[in-house]
Design a protein around this motif. Sequence first.
Motif, PDB file in Angstrom:
ATOM      1  N   VAL A 108     -64.734 108.602  59.665  1.00  0.00           N
ATOM      2  CA  VAL A 108     -63.760 109.629  60.666  1.00  0.00           C
ATOM      3  C   VAL A 108     -65.635 109.637  62.125  1.00  0.00           C
ATOM      4  O   VAL A 108     -66.508 109.479  61.425  1.00  0.00           O
ATOM      5  CB  VAL A 108     -63.273 110.344  60.998  1.00  0.00           C
ATOM      6  N   LYS A 109     -65.240 110.212  63.288  1.00  0.00           N
ATOM      7  CA  LYS A 109     -66.205 110.340  64.381  1.00  0.00           C
ATOM      8  C   LYS A 109     -66.165 111.398  63.965  1.00  0.00           C
ATOM      9  O   LYS A 109     -65.214 112.284  63.423  1.00  0.00           O
ATOM     10  CB  LYS A 109     -65.917 110.084  65.640  1.00  0.00           C
ATOM     11  N   ASP A 110     -66.843 112.503  64.053  1.00  0.00           N
ATOM     12  CA  ASP A 110     -67.787 113.713  64.028  1.00  0.00           C
ATOM     13  C   ASP A 110     -67.123 114.183  64.833  1.00  0.00           C
ATOM     14  O   ASP A 110     -68.144 115.027  66.125  1.00  0.00           O
ATOM     15  CB  ASP A 110     -69.053 113.902  64.218  1.00  0.00           C
ATOM     16  N   ARG A 111     -66.021 114.840  64.825  1.00  0.00           N
ATOM     17  CA  ARG A 111     -65.406 115.632  66.396  1.00  0.00           C
ATOM     18  C   ARG A 111     -64.815 117.147  65.148  1.00  0.00           C
ATOM     19  O   ARG A 111     -64.552 116.680  63.618  1.00  0.00           O
ATOM     20  CB  ARG A 111     -64.119 114.858  66.590  1.00  0.00           C
ATOM     21  N   ALA A 112     -64.072 117.819  65.954  1.00  0.00           N
ATOM     22  CA  ALA A 112     -63.678 118.938  65.488  1.00  0.00           C
ATOM     23  C   ALA A 112     -62.643 118.730  64.536  1.00  0.00           C
ATOM     24  O   ALA A 112     -61.743 117.771  65.311  1.00  0.00           O
ATOM     25  CB  ALA A 112     -62.875 120.467  66.364  1.00  0.00           C
ATOM     26  N   GLY A 113     -62.407 119.385  63.183  1.00  0.00           N
ATOM     27  CA  GLY A 113     -61.125 118.608  62.195  1.00  0.00           C
ATOM     28  C   GLY A 113     -61.462 117.534  61.808  1.00  0.00           C
ATOM     29  O   GLY A 113     -60.006 117.525  60.789  1.00  0.00           O
ATOM     30  N   LEU A 152     -55.040 110.549  68.226  1.00  0.00           N
ATOM     31  CA  LEU A 152     -56.548 110.811  67.942  1.00  0.00           C
ATOM     32  C   LEU A 152     -57.439 108.601  67.615  1.00  0.00           C
ATOM     33  O   LEU A 152     -59.059 108.506  67.497  1.00  0.00           O
ATOM     34  CB  LEU A 152     -56.386 110.878  66.421  1.00  0.00           C
ATOM     35  N   MET A 153     -56.395 107.877  66.835  1.00  0.00           N
ATOM     36  CA  MET A 153     -56.899 106.945  67.142  1.00  0.00           C
ATOM     37  C   MET A 153     -57.204 106.040  68.632  1.00  0.00           C
ATOM     38  O   MET A 153     -58.240 105.570  68.210  1.00  0.00           O
ATOM     39  CB  MET A 153     -55.712 105.576  66.946  1.00  0.00           C
ATOM     40  N   GLU A 154     -56.423 106.619  69.069  1.00  0.00           N
ATOM     41  CA  GLU A 154     -57.116 105.925  70.726  1.00  0.00           C
ATOM     42  C   GLU A 154     -58.670 106.302  71.069  1.00  0.00           C
ATOM     43  O   GLU A 154     -59.009 105.401  71.492  1.00  0.00           O
ATOM     44  CB  GLU A 154     -56.061 106.585  71.744  1.00  0.00           C
ATOM     45  N   LEU A 155     -58.980 107.666  70.711  1.00  0.00           N
ATOM     46  CA  LEU A 155     -60.124 108.340  70.847  1.00  0.00           C
ATOM     47  C   LEU A 155     -60.819 107.581  70.124  1.00  0.00           C
ATOM     48  O   LEU A 155     -61.432 107.777  70.249  1.00  0.00           O
ATOM     49  CB  LEU A 155     -59.906 109.787  70.662  1.00  0.00           C
ATOM     50  N   GLY A 156     -60.593 106.358  69.020  1.00  0.00           N
ATOM     51  CA  GLY A 156     -61.394 105.886  67.609  1.00  0.00           C
ATOM     52  C   GLY A 156     -62.056 106.801  66.985  1.00  0.00           C
ATOM     53  O   GLY A 156     -63.432 107.036  66.695  1.00  0.00           O
ATOM     54  N   VAL A 157     -61.478 108.576  66.708  1.00  0.00           N
ATOM     55  CA  VAL A 157     -61.810 108.936  66.000  1.00  0.00           C
ATOM     56  C   VAL A 157     -61.724 108.621  64.581  1.00  0.00           C
ATOM     57  O   VAL A 157     -62.096 109.000  63.546  1.00  0.00           O
ATOM     58  CB  VAL A 157     -60.662 110.446  65.380  1.00  0.00           C
ATOM     59  N   ALA A 158     -60.735 108.056  64.394  1.00  0.00           N
ATOM     60  CA  ALA A 158     -61.159 106.964  62.455  1.00  0.00           C
ATOM     61  C   ALA A 158     -59.782 105.916  63.050  1.00  0.00           C
ATOM     62  O   ALA A 158     -58.499 105.972  64.590  1.00  0.00           O
ATOM     63  CB  ALA A 158     -59.935 107.920  61.641  1.00  0.00           C
ATOM     64  N   GLY A 159     -59.698 105.169  62.441  1.00  0.00           N
ATOM     65  CA  GLY A 159     -58.970 103.734  62.579  1.00  0.00           C
ATOM     66  C   GLY A 159     -57.356 103.540  61.758  1.00  0.00           C
ATOM     67  O   GLY A 159     -56.977 105.273  61.193  1.00  0.00           O
ATOM     68  N   ARG A 160     -56.410 103.456  62.208  1.00  0.00           N
ATOM     69  CA  ARG A 160     -55.348 103.656  61.579  1.00  0.00           C
ATOM     70  C   ARG A 160     -54.401 103.965  60.285  1.00  0.00           C
ATOM     71  O   ARG A 160     -54.245 104.236  59.660  1.00  0.00           O
ATOM     72  CB  ARG A 160     -53.767 101.675  61.494  1.00  0.00           C
ATOM     73  N   ASP A 161     -55.426 102.658  59.763  1.00  0.00           N
ATOM     74  CA  ASP A 161     -55.361 102.416  57.813  1.00  0.00           C
ATOM     75  C   ASP A 161     -55.693 103.971  57.077  1.00  0.00           C
ATOM     76  O   ASP A 161     -55.153 104.534  56.343  1.00  0.00           O
ATOM     77  CB  ASP A 161     -55.917 101.288  57.170  1.00  0.00           C
ATOM     78  N   ASP A 162     -57.620 103.906  57.889  1.00  0.00           N
ATOM     79  CA  ASP A 162     -58.115 105.426  57.634  1.00  0.00           C
ATOM     80  C   ASP A 162     -57.008 106.591  57.753  1.00  0.00           C
ATOM     81  O   ASP A 162     -56.611 107.442  57.415  1.00  0.00           O
ATOM     82  CB  ASP A 162     -59.238 105.777  58.109  1.00  0.00           C
ATOM     83  N   ILE A 163     -56.342 106.368  59.268  1.00  0.00           N
ATOM     84  CA  ILE A 163     -55.908 107.898  59.354  1.00  0.00           C
ATOM     85  C   ILE A 163     -54.632 107.980  58.169  1.00  0.00           C
ATOM     86  O   ILE A 163     -54.593 109.266  58.049  1.00  0.00           O
ATOM     87  CB  ILE A 163     -55.110 108.402  60.576  1.00  0.00           C
TER      88      ILE A 163
END
Length: 484
Positions: free
Chosen positions: A389-394, A203-214
């Motif tokens: 986060v990015k607007d992705r499912a889940g 998910l981090m590689e896909l840019g869904v959210a950053g390390r700290d945010d996850i």
Amino acid sequence: MAFERVGVVGLGTMGAGIAEVFARAGLRVIGAEADAEALARGRGHLERSTSRAVDKGRLTPERREEILGRVTLTTSREDLRDADLVVEAIPEILDYKISLFRDLDGICKPETVLATNTSSLSVTAIAAATGRPDRVIGMHFFNPAPVMRLVEVVGTVVSEPDVVREIAELAERLGKTAVTVGDRAGFVVNRLLLPYLNHATVLMELGVAGRDDIDVAMKLGAGLPMGPFALLDLIGLDTSYEVMEVLFDETRDRRHAPSPLLRELVTAGLLGRKSGRGFYGEETAHPRGPARSGVTTFDVAGGPGAEELAERLGAAGFKRSANGDVVLRLDDRPVVEHAVRLRDPATMLGVHLVGDRVAELARTALTSDEAVGGAIDLMKVLGLDPVPVKDRAGFVVDALLFPYLNDAVRMHDSGYASIDDIDAAMRLGCGYPAGPFELLESLGLARVRDGLRALYAEYREPAFAPAPLLDQLVTAGASEFPRR
């Protein structure tokens, strides 16, 4: 049989901890290492561990001396010939373990049980290398062994059932909780934990959210003891990579292939805490999310809990307006289809409240930086930790949590482990506040099933399709899993 004399081969941190556990329970222990230097290190591990226990008031000095007095150290495997049980705790390299077990098979008396502390390798392959495969099992302790309460007892298709039962009873005698499982890569804990950690790196590689945010989302939102990247650094990125390789070799599930980022960090020697740097390390702290925006007006454009959120923001001094600086949509699904209906779609973000501390803020492809900054401000005023986060499912939490829960359902449905054992393993082995089935029933079976369907529709990952048992229970209107 009565286990009174136990051998432990390999006295690293884990092996020395296992030896201490047996000695604390009143058993005589023979600790074996390859040479005098390794033996001295093992003695040091034992002495430091028991000294810390005295310093913390968990042992008296007299009790410490009694425990250490039960442990005999040796560099000769021949000294293990009279042991009732020998536990192996050497490095996770299958060829090394097979060679050791062949050696032990020729040294130990025929009735001796040989146990491997492997966390993920095939116990069957190790057993098959001996002349006593029915008396070879897995006895997987967790680090630090004197503290962690869980032991996974792993039986193979050729294990003598009485041996598996007796080892589980011995684990209870040691003050541990034993869960009995079959011989599949990763057993229970690593088979459920490591794919979740690997998925976080994807998910981090896909840019869904950053390390700290996850990490914030999973620790404060999902209530886990640590975020996935902090935990990967603690476990060791090389260890995590090796376990994922073992899982992938067995399952050929592409989710079990180590993520490219994990491979890259391991190749670079960035292994986590053990090397001083991994996902975290020698970097300057970066602020999470955009700077303050100066937002004054907002709107809440629907979704469960929309009016309550609007009231909280109004009470905090923000003005509600149909053309607000920021438009929020309460949802746990992508919100871009709602954004395109607005006069200014750049103002909309999805909001997913996770527990009472975290707000995931889903940014669509159209959302402006100013709107993201404004939404962050609004959540902070409410005392929530905003997670862009990015607007992705889940989004993040459900995208990581639901596949893990789905894996647990598949694990149970295959007959591999019971619901109670799976729940106990994840609570005790990972320190989770609830086991996966307890969490499933708390969240609601239908919600998890529907969330998995949304993940599958977006990512087309076969493993995200709801497990048949989960789907059937929801269809039948059940709210709990049958215990059998």
